[in-house]
Scaffold this motif. Structure first.
Motif, PDB file in Angstrom:
ATOM      1  N   GLN A 184       0.803  -1.209   0.000  1.00 35.02           N
ATOM      2  CA  GLN A 184       0.000   0.000   0.000  1.00 35.02           C
ATOM      3  C   GLN A 184       0.839   1.264   0.000  1.00 35.02           C
ATOM      4  O   GLN A 184       0.306   2.356   0.016  1.00 35.02           O
ATOM      5  CB  GLN A 184      -0.929   0.022   1.221  1.00 35.02           C
ATOM      6  CG  GLN A 184      -2.049  -1.008   1.153  1.00 35.02           C
ATOM      7  CD  GLN A 184      -2.984  -0.861   2.335  1.00 35.02           C
ATOM      8  OE1 GLN A 184      -2.584  -0.403   3.401  1.00 35.02           O
ATOM      9  NE2 GLN A 184      -4.227  -1.245   2.155  1.00 35.02           N
ATOM     10  N   GLY A 185       2.171   1.112   0.025  1.00 36.27           N
ATOM     11  CA  GLY A 185       3.021   2.284   0.068  1.00 36.27           C
ATOM     12  C   GLY A 185       3.180   2.829   1.469  1.00 36.27           C
ATOM     13  O   GLY A 185       3.638   3.943   1.660  1.00 36.27           O
ATOM     14  N   LEU A 186       2.795   2.051   2.491  1.00 39.08           N
ATOM     15  CA  LEU A 186       2.906   2.479   3.872  1.00 39.08           C
ATOM     16  C   LEU A 186       3.947   1.638   4.564  1.00 39.08           C
ATOM     17  O   LEU A 186       4.058   0.440   4.355  1.00 39.08           O
ATOM     18  CB  LEU A 186       1.567   2.346   4.593  1.00 39.08           C
ATOM     19  CG  LEU A 186       0.410   3.150   3.972  1.00 39.08           C
ATOM     20  CD1 LEU A 186      -0.877   2.856   4.717  1.00 39.08           C
ATOM     21  CD2 LEU A 186       0.732   4.627   4.015  1.00 39.08           C
ATOM     22  N   PRO A 323      -1.854  15.062   1.576  1.00 39.70           N
ATOM     23  CA  PRO A 323      -1.677  13.644   1.226  1.00 39.70           C
ATOM     24  C   PRO A 323      -2.989  12.883   1.301  1.00 39.70           C
ATOM     25  O   PRO A 323      -3.839  13.143   2.170  1.00 39.70           O
ATOM     26  CB  PRO A 323      -0.672  13.147   2.268  1.00 39.70           C
ATOM     27  CG  PRO A 323       0.014  14.379   2.768  1.00 39.70           C
ATOM     28  CD  PRO A 323      -1.009  15.464   2.702  1.00 39.70           C
ATOM     29  N   LEU A 324      -3.172  11.939   0.384  1.00 41.04           N
ATOM     30  CA  LEU A 324      -4.369  11.103   0.332  1.00 41.04           C
ATOM     31  C   LEU A 324      -4.000   9.697   0.786  1.00 41.04           C
ATOM     32  O   LEU A 324      -3.170   9.035   0.174  1.00 41.04           O
ATOM     33  CB  LEU A 324      -4.936  11.069  -1.091  1.00 41.04           C
ATOM     34  CG  LEU A 324      -5.308  12.434  -1.698  1.00 41.04           C
ATOM     35  CD1 LEU A 324      -5.789  12.260  -3.136  1.00 41.04           C
ATOM     36  CD2 LEU A 324      -6.379  13.127  -0.865  1.00 41.04           C
ATOM     37  N   VAL A 325      -4.616   9.244   1.865  1.00 39.15           N
ATOM     38  CA  VAL A 325      -4.321   7.915   2.407  1.00 39.15           C
ATOM     39  C   VAL A 325      -5.302   6.925   1.816  1.00 39.15           C
ATOM     40  O   VAL A 325      -6.407   7.283   1.386  1.00 39.15           O
ATOM     41  CB  VAL A 325      -4.413   7.926   3.948  1.00 39.15           C
ATOM     42  CG1 VAL A 325      -3.371   8.865   4.518  1.00 39.15           C
ATOM     43  CG2 VAL A 325      -5.800   8.349   4.399  1.00 39.15           C
ATOM     44  N   PRO A 326      -4.942   5.654   1.750  1.00 34.79           N
ATOM     45  CA  PRO A 326      -5.861   4.628   1.230  1.00 34.79           C
ATOM     46  C   PRO A 326      -7.134   4.548   2.053  1.00 34.79           C
ATOM     47  O   PRO A 326      -7.133   4.785   3.267  1.00 34.79           O
ATOM     48  CB  PRO A 326      -5.038   3.339   1.321  1.00 34.79           C
ATOM     49  CG  PRO A 326      -3.615   3.789   1.344  1.00 34.79           C
ATOM     50  CD  PRO A 326      -3.605   5.106   2.038  1.00 34.79           C
ATOM     51  N   GLU A 327      -8.229   4.222   1.390  1.00 37.74           N
ATOM     52  CA  GLU A 327      -9.515   4.162   2.075  1.00 37.74           C
ATOM     53  C   GLU A 327      -9.567   3.058   3.121  1.00 37.74           C
ATOM     54  O   GLU A 327     -10.311   3.149   4.094  1.00 37.74           O
ATOM     55  CB  GLU A 327     -10.635   3.951   1.054  1.00 37.74           C
ATOM     56  CG  GLU A 327     -10.766   5.093   0.059  1.00 37.74           C
ATOM     57  CD  GLU A 327     -11.880   4.845  -0.941  1.00 37.74           C
ATOM     58  OE1 GLU A 327     -12.482   3.737  -0.878  1.00 37.74           O
ATOM     59  OE2 GLU A 327     -12.141   5.728  -1.772  1.00 37.74           O
ATOM     60  N   VAL A 332      -8.484   8.328   9.223  1.00 38.35           N
ATOM     61  CA  VAL A 332      -7.160   8.790   9.628  1.00 38.35           C
ATOM     62  C   VAL A 332      -6.833  10.038   8.830  1.00 38.35           C
ATOM     63  O   VAL A 332      -7.488  10.354   7.821  1.00 38.35           O
ATOM     64  CB  VAL A 332      -6.079   7.710   9.402  1.00 38.35           C
ATOM     65  CG1 VAL A 332      -6.321   6.508  10.295  1.00 38.35           C
ATOM     66  CG2 VAL A 332      -6.040   7.298   7.929  1.00 38.35           C
ATOM     67  N   SER A 333      -5.832  10.762   9.265  1.00 40.30           N
ATOM     68  CA  SER A 333      -5.457  12.007   8.604  1.00 40.30           C
ATOM     69  C   SER A 333      -3.946  12.139   8.565  1.00 40.30           C
ATOM     70  O   SER A 333      -3.237  11.541   9.380  1.00 40.30           O
ATOM     71  CB  SER A 333      -6.076  13.209   9.332  1.00 40.30           C
ATOM     72  OG  SER A 333      -5.585  13.287  10.653  1.00 40.30           O
ATOM     73  N   VAL A 334      -3.495  12.929   7.603  1.00 42.76           N
ATOM     74  CA  VAL A 334      -2.077  13.243   7.464  1.00 42.76           C
ATOM     75  C   VAL A 334      -1.959  14.758   7.372  1.00 42.76           C
ATOM     76  O   VAL A 334      -2.783  15.423   6.733  1.00 42.76           O
ATOM     77  CB  VAL A 334      -1.459  12.582   6.210  1.00 42.76           C
ATOM     78  CG1 VAL A 334       0.034  12.838   6.136  1.00 42.76           C
ATOM     79  CG2 VAL A 334      -1.728  11.091   6.211  1.00 42.76           C
TER      80      VAL A 334
END
Length: 621
Positions: A184-186, A323-327, A332-334
């Motif tokens: 997921q790129g995390l 930034p857009l995090v996966p659903e 959550v927030s960045v």
């Protein structure tokens, strides 16, 4: 019968010598066919011509062994020898000069190719080198897996291999400082992380290159062609595939006609700011909308009419990205990310101009990145700053403070070119006038002032108080008398004030005094690169003007510093919301000299690209 030439006589003489030395058994299997004998003579002549300057006896023995290998190879051919050999010779001559060489790479570098170094010295370019130009390869295939001649016994006719393949000279390693990210790129760790990559690149505007053509006399004219350079640059962008792309020296017509459409097809959203005045290049910031959402974009112009200190046309660009995090991660927030890109004035003698330009950029970054509680969101500042590491300008960005009063202007950027011998300008305090609207902490005065706890709201009831005040009841001088409009005097109702309500002067915005000879900022920036290659014992370089390597391109990112009593310098970096995960290594001056400097067939700019990977904390709301 055709007349016998001297070359044929010489070849037949050598053949006769072999027969006398005991090679008649080998010859009998080949010379039964007169055409094969003729082809053998031609092959022997080719070997002789390959070494025309050797005349000693040892050379003759060497030729004999080579020709004997020719004869033995001819015995194994199924087709007539002269026909096959003739076809091979023609194909060798007509082969394209630029050709892709197969290399053995890792999974991250598949579908890449490199150019043979022998193509650099030729004047014939039959195939577009940009198609196979830019590449990284871990290790070339062994020589026997790259045949260019179909006969086992004729290796001596191949071009001599280069000692170091060209792509290995420009090999740049990825320095990883973190664990491997998941799909997921995390990053897997104590908590989820938003990971992204950013590239900063001065791509060399074509018009600037043509205006300073004397700087590129070492380059083949074809590699300076824009179409070749554009294809090379796009291949480089596609290879590294950054999430954010910060470009300098972007020519305006090339941007709108080629770069922006091509980058849009690669999934980027682009913003561009051309230099002011008559300049035709500028800065661009591109990001992937699948990874970020734009909150605001602020172009920055350093030119100020009437100010001699700020009479240059350099510009910058500041973006605030969400930034857009996966659903799948839920609610959550960045934190937002502030990205600043600029190209500072080059002139080494005008360090005062460079400091003023940097102060304007830092003030804009401070305004865009400031949060409601007075702190700042994560910041990345990159670009061509035309200053070397550990120069006063570099130290000001990194340390947040600079004492400049009395400093020679040529010393600010560290580009010491002996101009101080003829140029004695020194920096005086204050460096810029108060009319610029920026204080010595590199903040806009309006944005750093203490806000009033309760700002007055001018509602209807409040404004009606001024209708019957003493000033409102006085007839203005020269007022035109109009019946029903200005011919009567308003009557003050009972209880209304006779004077204007005085404003509380205790709530006026404070005035900030100028610091004498010192400028500061509070963004806590540190460099991605250390500017030294420990494995080579040489400094890193990002450009090579006139063959002299130096570092002028940077990626700074915000990271709070902390004191440490065990260290003499007292400055360490503490992990904050923005963490460096990796970077693409730079090269030394000696390595770039071995590749004929910059630009070259692989790197189509006079600067190297900078690439870094970051992560940001993902928190629950």
């Amino acid at each position: 019968m055709a007349p016998r030439g001297p070359d044929q006589e010489e070849c037949e003489g050598l053949l006769q010598q072999w027969r006398e030395e005991g090679s008649s058994q080998v010859l009998s299997a080949v010379t039964e066919d007169p055409l094969a004998d003729k082809a053998l003579a031609q092959s022997s002549l080719a070997v002789l011509m390959d070494n025309p300057g050797e005349q000693d006896a040892a050379s003759e023995d060497k030729w004999s062994s080579r020709q004997l290998s020719d004869l033995r190879a001819a015995e194994t051919l199924e087709e007539p020898f002269p026909q096959v050999l003739g076809e091979a010779l023609v194909s060798e001559v007509e082969a394209p000069v630029w050709a892709a060489v197969p290399v053995q790479t890792g999974s991250q570098y598949e579908h890449c190719a490199v150019l043979p170094m022998g193509a650099l010295a030729t004047e014939q370019w039959e195939e577009d080198p940009a198609v196979v130009a830019w590449s990284i390869a871990t290790e070339p295939l062994p020589q026997q897996e790259m045949p260019i001649w179909p006969f086992e016994g004729l290796e001596q006719l191949q071009p001599p291999p280069m000692e170091i393949p060209y792509h290995e000279i420009l090999w740049r390693e990825w320095e990883d400082f973190s664990t491997q990210p998941d799909a997921q790129g995390l990053e897997a760790g104590d908590g989820p992380q938003f990971q992204f990559t950013l590239m900063s690149y001065n791509i060399l505007a074509q018009d600037l290159m043509q205006q300073s053509s004397e700087l590129y006399l070492h380059c083949h004219p074809d590699i300076l062609n824009w179409n070749y350079r554009f294809a090379n640059l796009m291949q480089e962008f596609q290879h590294w595939d950054p999430d954010i792309l910060c470009l300098q020296e972007v020519q305006e017509d090339h941007y709108w006609e080629q770069l922006e459409p091509a980058l849009r097809m690669m999934g980027f959203t682009c913003f561009y700011k051309r230099r002011t005045g008559c300049k035709m290049d500028g800065c661009a910031v591109c990001y992937k909308p699948t990874r970020f959402r734009l909150l605001c974009a602020s172009p920055v112009e350093y030119f100020r009419p009437g100010l001699e200190l700020l009479n240059r046309d350099n510009v910058g660009l500041v973006l605030l990205l969400q930034p857009l995090v996966p659903e799948g991660l839920g609610q959550v927030s960045v934190a937002p990310l502030c990205v600043a890109n600029t190209h500072v004035l080059y002139n080494p003698r005008r360090g005062d101009v460079k400091l003023a330009q940097m102060a304007i950029l830092l003030a804009e970054v401070d305004k865009v990145a400031r949060l409601s509680d007075g702190s700042h969101c994560p910041i990345i500042l990159c670009g061509d700053l035309n200053s070397v590491p550990n120069s006063p300008l570099y130290n000001f960005i990194r340390d947040g403070e600079l004492h400049y009063n009395g400093m020679p202007a040529w010393k600010v950027s560290g580009q010491e070119d002996f101009s101080h011998q003829l140029y004695q300008r020194k920096l005086q305090a204050p460096l810029w006038p108060s009319s610029l609207g920026i204080n010595d902490c590199c903040q806009y005065i309006s944005s750093c002032c203490t806000k009033r706890s309760e700002r007055r709201k001018y509602g209807r009831d409040f404004l009606l108080r001024f209708r019957f005040c003493s000033i409102a009841c006085q007839r203005p001088v020269g007022l035109v008398l109009m019946e029903g409009v200005t011919d009567t005097k308003p009557e003050r109702p009972a209880g209304w004030s006779e004077s204007v309500i005085e404003e509380d002067i205790s709530e006026l915005e404070p005035v900030f005094p100028r610091t004498i000879g010192t400028i500061q900022h509070c963004l806590h920036l540190t460099s991605v690169y250390t500017h030294f290659l420990p494995q080579h014992g040489r400094p890193e370089v990002t450009t090579m003007p006139l063959g002299l390597g130096m570092t002028v391109d940077y990626i700074f990112f915000s990271n709070e510093s902390c004191e440490n009593g065990n260290r003499t310098d007292g400055r360490l970096v503490r992990d904050g919301t923005l963490k460096l995960l990796g970077r693409l290594s730079l090269l030394s001056e000696e390595i770039l000299w071995a590749a004929n400097g910059l630009p070259n067939p692989f790197c189509s700019s006079d600067h190297l690209c900078l690439l870094a990977s970051f992560s940001m904390e993902v928190t629950a709301p």
